[in-house]
Design a protein around this motif. Structure first.
Motif, PDB file in Angstrom:
ATOM      1  N   VAL A 151       1.061  -1.090  -0.017  1.00  0.00           N
ATOM      2  CA  VAL A 151      -0.002  -0.129  -0.066  1.00  0.00           C
ATOM      3  C   VAL A 151       0.817   1.292   0.021  1.00  0.00           C
ATOM      4  O   VAL A 151       1.833   1.210   0.767  1.00  0.00           O
ATOM      5  CB  VAL A 151      -0.981  -0.111   1.254  1.00  0.00           C
ATOM      6  N   ARG A 152       0.605   2.260  -0.806  1.00  0.00           N
ATOM      7  CA  ARG A 152       1.431   3.525  -0.907  1.00  0.00           C
ATOM      8  C   ARG A 152       0.389   4.493  -1.245  1.00  0.00           C
ATOM      9  O   ARG A 152      -0.606   4.606  -1.861  1.00  0.00           O
ATOM     10  CB  ARG A 152       2.422   3.480  -2.166  1.00  0.00           C
ATOM     11  N   ILE A 153       0.823   5.849  -0.686  1.00  0.00           N
ATOM     12  CA  ILE A 153      -0.122   6.973  -0.597  1.00  0.00           C
ATOM     13  C   ILE A 153       0.682   8.140  -1.372  1.00  0.00           C
ATOM     14  O   ILE A 153       1.749   8.249  -0.754  1.00  0.00           O
ATOM     15  CB  ILE A 153      -0.738   7.505   0.709  1.00  0.00           C
ATOM     16  N   GLU A 154       0.230   8.715  -2.443  1.00  0.00           N
ATOM     17  CA  GLU A 154       0.899   9.705  -3.104  1.00  0.00           C
ATOM     18  C   GLU A 154      -0.107  10.971  -3.385  1.00  0.00           C
ATOM     19  O   GLU A 154      -1.220  10.657  -3.041  1.00  0.00           O
ATOM     20  CB  GLU A 154       1.473   9.281  -4.608  1.00  0.00           C
ATOM     21  N   VAL A 155       0.568  11.927  -3.504  1.00  0.00           N
ATOM     22  CA  VAL A 155      -0.228  13.165  -3.906  1.00  0.00           C
ATOM     23  C   VAL A 155       0.225  13.851  -5.185  1.00  0.00           C
ATOM     24  O   VAL A 155       1.255  14.004  -5.287  1.00  0.00           O
ATOM     25  CB  VAL A 155       0.195  14.182  -2.614  1.00  0.00           C
ATOM     26  N   ASP A 156      -0.887  13.986  -5.881  1.00  0.00           N
ATOM     27  CA  ASP A 156      -0.557  14.782  -7.123  1.00  0.00           C
ATOM     28  C   ASP A 156      -1.492  16.073  -7.078  1.00  0.00           C
ATOM     29  O   ASP A 156      -2.678  16.010  -7.289  1.00  0.00           O
ATOM     30  CB  ASP A 156      -1.252  13.730  -8.402  1.00  0.00           C
ATOM     31  N   GLY A 157      -0.936  17.113  -6.890  1.00  0.00           N
ATOM     32  CA  GLY A 157      -1.153  18.319  -6.450  1.00  0.00           C
ATOM     33  C   GLY A 157      -2.400  18.289  -5.513  1.00  0.00           C
ATOM     34  O   GLY A 157      -1.872  17.994  -4.442  1.00  0.00           O
ATOM     35  N   ASP A 158      -3.536  18.501  -5.743  1.00  0.00           N
ATOM     36  CA  ASP A 158      -4.579  18.271  -4.550  1.00  0.00           C
ATOM     37  C   ASP A 158      -5.340  17.216  -4.578  1.00  0.00           C
ATOM     38  O   ASP A 158      -6.485  17.048  -3.978  1.00  0.00           O
ATOM     39  CB  ASP A 158      -5.694  19.510  -4.509  1.00  0.00           C
ATOM     40  N   VAL A 159      -4.739  16.403  -5.253  1.00  0.00           N
ATOM     41  CA  VAL A 159      -5.475  14.925  -5.653  1.00  0.00           C
ATOM     42  C   VAL A 159      -4.652  14.052  -4.736  1.00  0.00           C
ATOM     43  O   VAL A 159      -3.439  13.565  -4.882  1.00  0.00           O
ATOM     44  CB  VAL A 159      -5.496  14.486  -6.925  1.00  0.00           C
ATOM     45  N   LEU A 160      -5.376  13.098  -3.771  1.00  0.00           N
ATOM     46  CA  LEU A 160      -4.716  12.236  -3.061  1.00  0.00           C
ATOM     47  C   LEU A 160      -4.661  10.681  -3.932  1.00  0.00           C
ATOM     48  O   LEU A 160      -5.999  10.255  -4.177  1.00  0.00           O
ATOM     49  CB  LEU A 160      -5.641  11.910  -1.675  1.00  0.00           C
ATOM     50  N   VAL A 161      -3.694  10.121  -4.177  1.00  0.00           N
ATOM     51  CA  VAL A 161      -3.425   8.985  -5.066  1.00  0.00           C
ATOM     52  C   VAL A 161      -3.249   7.722  -4.073  1.00  0.00           C
ATOM     53  O   VAL A 161      -2.273   7.805  -3.410  1.00  0.00           O
ATOM     54  CB  VAL A 161      -2.534   9.002  -5.966  1.00  0.00           C
ATOM     55  N   VAL A 162      -4.007   6.666  -4.103  1.00  0.00           N
ATOM     56  CA  VAL A 162      -3.835   5.488  -3.278  1.00  0.00           C
ATOM     57  C   VAL A 162      -3.682   4.423  -3.967  1.00  0.00           C
ATOM     58  O   VAL A 162      -4.312   4.092  -4.960  1.00  0.00           O
ATOM     59  CB  VAL A 162      -4.961   4.936  -2.374  1.00  0.00           C
ATOM     60  N   LEU A 163      -2.074   3.734  -4.099  1.00  0.00           N
ATOM     61  CA  LEU A 163      -1.841   2.807  -4.861  1.00  0.00           C
ATOM     62  C   LEU A 163      -1.549   1.511  -4.177  1.00  0.00           C
ATOM     63  O   LEU A 163      -0.977   1.448  -3.145  1.00  0.00           O
ATOM     64  CB  LEU A 163      -0.245   3.229  -5.644  1.00  0.00           C
ATOM     65  N   VAL A 164      -2.335   0.337  -4.693  1.00  0.00           N
ATOM     66  CA  VAL A 164      -2.188  -1.054  -3.938  1.00  0.00           C
ATOM     67  C   VAL A 164      -1.833  -2.026  -4.766  1.00  0.00           C
ATOM     68  O   VAL A 164      -2.115  -1.585  -6.167  1.00  0.00           O
ATOM     69  CB  VAL A 164      -3.640  -1.089  -3.483  1.00  0.00           C
ATOM     70  N   GLU A 165      -1.433  -2.926  -4.148  1.00  0.00           N
ATOM     71  CA  GLU A 165      -0.994  -4.139  -4.907  1.00  0.00           C
ATOM     72  C   GLU A 165      -1.685  -5.079  -4.326  1.00  0.00           C
ATOM     73  O   GLU A 165      -1.566  -5.610  -3.117  1.00  0.00           O
ATOM     74  CB  GLU A 165       0.429  -4.537  -4.912  1.00  0.00           C
ATOM     75  N   GLU A 166      -2.637  -5.981  -4.893  1.00  0.00           N
ATOM     76  CA  GLU A 166      -3.769  -6.898  -4.144  1.00  0.00           C
ATOM     77  C   GLU A 166      -2.827  -8.169  -4.018  1.00  0.00           C
ATOM     78  O   GLU A 166      -2.130  -8.554  -4.660  1.00  0.00           O
ATOM     79  CB  GLU A 166      -5.111  -6.984  -5.353  1.00  0.00           C
ATOM     80  N   ARG A 167      -3.385  -8.710  -3.011  1.00  0.00           N
ATOM     81  CA  ARG A 167      -2.950 -10.186  -2.575  1.00  0.00           C
ATOM     82  C   ARG A 167      -3.579 -11.199  -3.721  1.00  0.00           C
ATOM     83  O   ARG A 167      -4.819 -10.976  -4.076  1.00  0.00           O
ATOM     84  CB  ARG A 167      -3.245 -11.107  -1.375  1.00  0.00           C
ATOM     85  N   PRO A 168      -2.938 -12.113  -4.079  1.00  0.00           N
ATOM     86  CA  PRO A 168      -3.692 -13.084  -5.091  1.00  0.00           C
ATOM     87  C   PRO A 168      -4.909 -14.062  -4.568  1.00  0.00           C
ATOM     88  O   PRO A 168      -4.932 -14.160  -3.142  1.00  0.00           O
ATOM     89  CB  PRO A 168      -2.661 -13.957  -5.500  1.00  0.00           C
ATOM     90  N   ALA A 169      -5.803 -14.065  -5.520  1.00  0.00           N
ATOM     91  CA  ALA A 169      -6.795 -14.948  -5.016  1.00  0.00           C
ATOM     92  C   ALA A 169      -6.524 -16.450  -5.116  1.00  0.00           C
ATOM     93  O   ALA A 169      -5.844 -16.851  -6.017  1.00  0.00           O
ATOM     94  CB  ALA A 169      -8.063 -14.416  -5.537  1.00  0.00           C
ATOM     95  N   ILE A 170      -7.262 -17.291  -4.432  1.00  0.00           N
ATOM     96  CA  ILE A 170      -6.986 -18.689  -4.442  1.00  0.00           C
ATOM     97  C   ILE A 170      -8.003 -19.289  -5.514  1.00  0.00           C
ATOM     98  O   ILE A 170      -9.247 -19.077  -5.350  1.00  0.00           O
ATOM     99  CB  ILE A 170      -7.181 -19.398  -3.044  1.00  0.00           C
ATOM    100  N   ALA A 171      -7.418 -19.887  -6.519  1.00  0.00           N
ATOM    101  CA  ALA A 171      -8.227 -20.549  -7.535  1.00  0.00           C
ATOM    102  C   ALA A 171      -8.685 -21.787  -7.375  1.00  0.00           C
ATOM    103  O   ALA A 171      -9.937 -22.355  -7.617  1.00  0.00           O
ATOM    104  CB  ALA A 171      -7.382 -20.411  -8.945  1.00  0.00           C
ATOM    105  N   SER A 172      -8.020 -22.673  -6.443  1.00  0.00           N
ATOM    106  CA  SER A 172      -8.241 -23.972  -6.237  1.00  0.00           C
ATOM    107  C   SER A 172      -7.429 -24.495  -5.017  1.00  0.00           C
ATOM    108  O   SER A 172      -6.169 -24.044  -5.097  1.00  0.00           O
ATOM    109  CB  SER A 172      -8.304 -24.860  -7.315  1.00  0.00           C
ATOM    110  N   VAL A 173      -8.027 -25.532  -4.328  1.00  0.00           N
ATOM    111  CA  VAL A 173      -7.354 -26.127  -3.245  1.00  0.00           C
ATOM    112  C   VAL A 173      -7.353 -27.523  -3.565  1.00  0.00           C
ATOM    113  O   VAL A 173      -8.178 -28.154  -3.597  1.00  0.00           O
ATOM    114  CB  VAL A 173      -7.738 -25.913  -1.590  1.00  0.00           C
ATOM    115  N   GLU A 174      -6.085 -28.075  -3.751  1.00  0.00           N
ATOM    116  CA  GLU A 174      -6.168 -29.714  -4.081  1.00  0.00           C
ATOM    117  C   GLU A 174      -5.276 -30.467  -3.242  1.00  0.00           C
ATOM    118  O   GLU A 174      -4.439 -29.969  -2.790  1.00  0.00           O
ATOM    119  CB  GLU A 174      -5.514 -29.728  -5.694  1.00  0.00           C
ATOM    120  N   PHE A 175      -5.462 -31.844  -3.382  1.00  0.00           N
ATOM    121  CA  PHE A 175      -4.829 -32.843  -2.490  1.00  0.00           C
ATOM    122  C   PHE A 175      -4.506 -33.678  -3.387  1.00  0.00           C
ATOM    123  O   PHE A 175      -5.336 -34.602  -4.213  1.00  0.00           O
ATOM    124  CB  PHE A 175      -5.727 -33.271  -1.322  1.00  0.00           C
ATOM    125  N   SER A 176      -3.202 -34.336  -3.055  1.00  0.00           N
ATOM    126  CA  SER A 176      -2.793 -35.584  -3.623  1.00  0.00           C
ATOM    127  C   SER A 176      -2.335 -36.552  -2.536  1.00  0.00           C
ATOM    128  O   SER A 176      -1.619 -36.268  -1.690  1.00  0.00           O
ATOM    129  CB  SER A 176      -1.938 -35.231  -4.892  1.00  0.00           C
TER     130      SER A 176
END
Length: 739
Positions: free
Chosen positions: A87-112
């Motif tokens: 998570v990062r927060i930047e300022v562009d003039g009077d605009v507040l910019v929130v930059l995020v990098e999402e955690r991945p989602a789980i597509a499947s849980v498998e067992f073998s």
């Protein structure tokens, strides 16, 4: 916009990064900024998360002033959601910019490689802790799941298990999680050793344990597979074993569990300090007993001079506490205080009785009866709301509800009312079971042609507690149409009423050489009057019309049926004829039901006797039936069931006992191992056809050893049993003898 340090200002890029505030603080500096008014907020980097979700966690809105403190709070708040790994927060003039990098989602849980556990069950369990399809990926949860899965394998004796978890990134910021398992071989208990035991042999102690070494049935019971929980239970069992035999100071000092290098064999050593054996020098009760000292003393199962027994002492205090509960003192404290004399090896016991406050029942609550109406259950209660608590009445209420036969489980609890010291609620929970029986059948044979059968029996019709039944059978041998209805609460006092209308045709077994027909129609009404909690008396009246037809050669009818037709109608020399008789039987019966359950009793006694008398009409006869059942719990799950039945019928007033009222034996419900209605000796068997004609006297004895069906859990309705049956029928005037 400018970014300021503590001492001087430095012009920087127009777009400023405030997420470095945490780093600056760690480095001993604090970067400051001039507060500004936010004209807009922009979110960058989101793929699955809605922008509105990010806005909801920010401590600032458009038009408000943004400061250093709000910057730190915003970063912490967004990290805490668990949705983002950066998570990062930047300022562009009077605009507040929130930059995020999402955690991945789980597509499947498998067992073998998993064989010991059900994969669907594991998938469901992991999803409950947050590790499942479409959930946010968290490496800590994967590690936790891996350790928990390994722990479960260890609890089942698979000490060589190897579990490897793999996380594979795939497209659209997703991952697949795979648990690869090498289960290995099950470790078995090779040997259990006892150290320090002198009073009891290794064999006696070994018999107390659930854990054991490999044997004939351990492949099924798995009792030779070590688990920490099982060993802890066995240690408590050993303590109780010594305590119940006078060794009041016996201790299990330690246990050692070792496993061989190949992780296949386990050795257990149990170190025991037995101490001395003690006898009871004195036992007395002290406290407020309301003048019932003699009554409470009679409840003591442990007496002066007995070898000390923790089991008997616990039973004594439980009985006293239970008796106090019958007087309304539900929270009575009954504690035993031992005084040990080591020189004489004696123990004096003082049971302290503190009744506490008298308690009454505030409310009776029911749960689980989705079909059965509340009133059907409540009318069986003998404990009432706003009345003093009575433990006996509460137990009786539970047993009466269980004896209805509508429920697989009946449980009752009496929790305290929050904020009160003298009130409890009675909470009954039930698990309903199917009470209806629908049977439809069709068949074809060369002798009986097309056969249609059907019956409907509903013991709890529409949840009312009433029983209705319709029985239809179109076979050549037995054709029946019968309609019945029972209302167990015809009156509010518990008087029951039963109706029955029937039309039956009976013919002999499939044959081409002999035949006869019996046609009976009629109806009856019966009432049941409860005289106590266990005893009910029944009385009723019926009307029956019976027609019997016999045949002459080449079709032969049994001689006894021909004799009945000649006595009550007309028959030619060859035996062909017909007789029609009427009767208006009066019935009187008594039933005592002390079982803990009507469906699958574990203890108690059931008795019934029935007398049927026909004094009006063509026939004059009486028949009496007596049955006695006894259920004895051998262990917590095993029950010995004994059953005996004696039936007797005779004619009077110059009339013979009607043959169609005969008793039959053989098959399920009487003497198993024989064909239905096949038993009989001497004159109870036709000399020409060899058909069993039944008899006016019947004796039956059954013994069953019942034990739970594997995998059925607490369901008592599904049981294995081994049985011994004996019985026979005897014709009127025939001497009763063993055959």
């Amino acid at each position: 916009m400018k970014l300021y340090s503590e001492r001087f200002s430095i012009p920087v890029f127009r777009r400023n990064l405030f997420a470095v505030a945490a780093f600056s603080l760690c480095a001993g500096q604090a970067l400051a900024m001039e507060p500004f008014k936010v004209k807009d907020i922009r979110v960058e980097g989101i793929q699955r998360t809605e922008a509105g979700t990010v806005f909801s966690y920010l401590p600032v809105r458009v038009g408000e002033t943004f400061t250093d403190e709000k910057s730190v709070a915003a970063i912490k708040s967004l990290y805490a959601t668990g949705f983002f790994k950066d998570v990062r927060i930047e300022v562009d003039g009077d605009v507040l910019v929130v930059l995020v990098e999402e955690r991945p989602a789980i597509a499947s849980v498998e067992f073998s490689g998993i064989k010991e556990f059900d994969k669907e069950m594991l998938t469901k369990a992991l999803k409950e802790i947050g590790l499942g399809e479409s959930r946010i990926f968290d490496k800590a949860l994967v590690d936790r799941a891996e350790q928990e899965l390994k722990r479960q394998y260890l609890s089942r004796g698979l000490y060589g298990v190897q579990i490897t978890s793999t996380v594979t990134p795939i497209e659209r910021n997703r991952v697949t999680v795979n648990f690869a398992v090498e289960e290995g071989d099950i470790a078995h208990i090779k040997q259990i050793n006892f150290v320090g035991n002198k009073a009891f042999s290794d064999g006696e102690l070994f018999d107390q344990l659930n854990l054991t070494t490999p044997g004939w049935f351990t492949w099924y019971t798995k009792a030779d597979q070590y688990s920490k929980q099982k060993l802890a239970g066995d240690i408590e069992t050993l303590k109780s074993f010594y305590l119940n035999r006078g060794y009041i100071e016996a201790q299990i000092e330690s246990t050692q569990v070792s496993i061989t290098h190949d992780k296949k064999d386990i050795f257990i050593t149990i170190n025991i300090n037995e101490g001395e054996k003690y006898t009871v020098s004195d036992i007395k009760i002290e406290g407020q007993m309301f003048g019932r000292e003699a009554e409470f003393n009679s409840l003591l199962t442990l007496k002066k001079g007995d070898v000390y027994s923790g089991e008997k002492l616990t039973a004594s205090t439980a009985k006293i506490s239970e008796r106090m509960g019958n007087f309304g003192y539900a929270f009575a404290n009954v504690n035993a205080n031992p005084q040990i004399n080591r020189e004489k090896k004696e123990v004096a016991l003082t049971i302290l009785l503190d009744p506490g406050k008298r308690v009454y029942v505030r409310r009776i609550n029911l749960a689980g009866n989705t079909k059965t109406r509340d009133e059907v259950i409540r009318r069986e209660f003998r404990q009432f709301e706003d009345s003093w608590y009575d433990g006996t009445k509460i137990r009786l209420s539970r047993d009466r509800v269980d004896r209805l036969g509508y429920f697989k489980e009946v449980n009752i609890e009496t929790p305290e009312v929050p904020g009160s010291t003298d009130q409890v609620d009675v909470n009954m929970s039930v698990v309903e079971k199917p009470t209806g029986n629908l049977m439809l059948g069709a068949g074809f044979s060369s002798s009986e042609k097309l056969t249609l059968t059907g019956s409907i029996q509903q013991a709890n019709a529409f949840g009312t507690g009433n029983t209705i039944g319709l029985d239809v059978n179109t076979s050549k041998r037995n054709r029946t149409i019968a309609l019945s209805q029972t209302d167990p609460y015809f009156t509010t006092d518990g008087v029951s009423r039963s109706y029955e209308l029937f039309y039956r045709t009976t013919r002999p077994a499939e044959t081409y050489t002999y035949d006869y027909r019996v046609l009976t129609s009629g109806g009856s009404v019966k009432f049941g009057v409860p005289f106590s909690e266990l005893d009910t008396v029944f009385f009723g009246i019926g009307a029956e019309h019976t027609s019997v037809q016999t045949f002459a050669p080449p079709i032969i009818s049994p001689q006894k049926w021909i004799d009945f037709v000649r006595d009550n109608g007309t028959a030619d020399a060859g035996g062909a004829g017909e007789a029609a008789v009427t009767s208006f039987p009066l019935t009187a019966a008594w039933q005592r039901d002390g079982r803990d359950s009507a469906i699958a009793p574990n203890k108690g006694r059931y008795q019934r006797t029935n007398l049927e008398l026909s004094a009006v009409g063509t026939l004059r006869y009486y028949r009496a039936v007596y049955q006695d059942q006894y259920f004895l719990p051998i262990t917590r799950t095993m029950t010995l069931a004994l059953n005996g039945e004696a039936d007797y019928g005779r004619g009077y007033g110059g009339k013979k006992y009607p043959i169609f009222k005969n008793f039959y034996a053989g098959g399920i419900g009487s003497v198993r191992g024989y064909e239905g209605s096949s038993l009989g000796v001497g004159t109870s068997v036709d000399s020409v056809t060899g058909e069993s004609l039944g008899g006016s006297t019947r004796l039956i004895a059954n013994a069953e050893l019942q034990f739970p069906f594997p995998g059925s859990g607490n369901d008592r309705t599904l049981r294995w049993f081994t049985f011994f049956d004996a019985g026979n029928v005897f014709a009127e005037g025939q001497k009763i003898r063993a055959t």
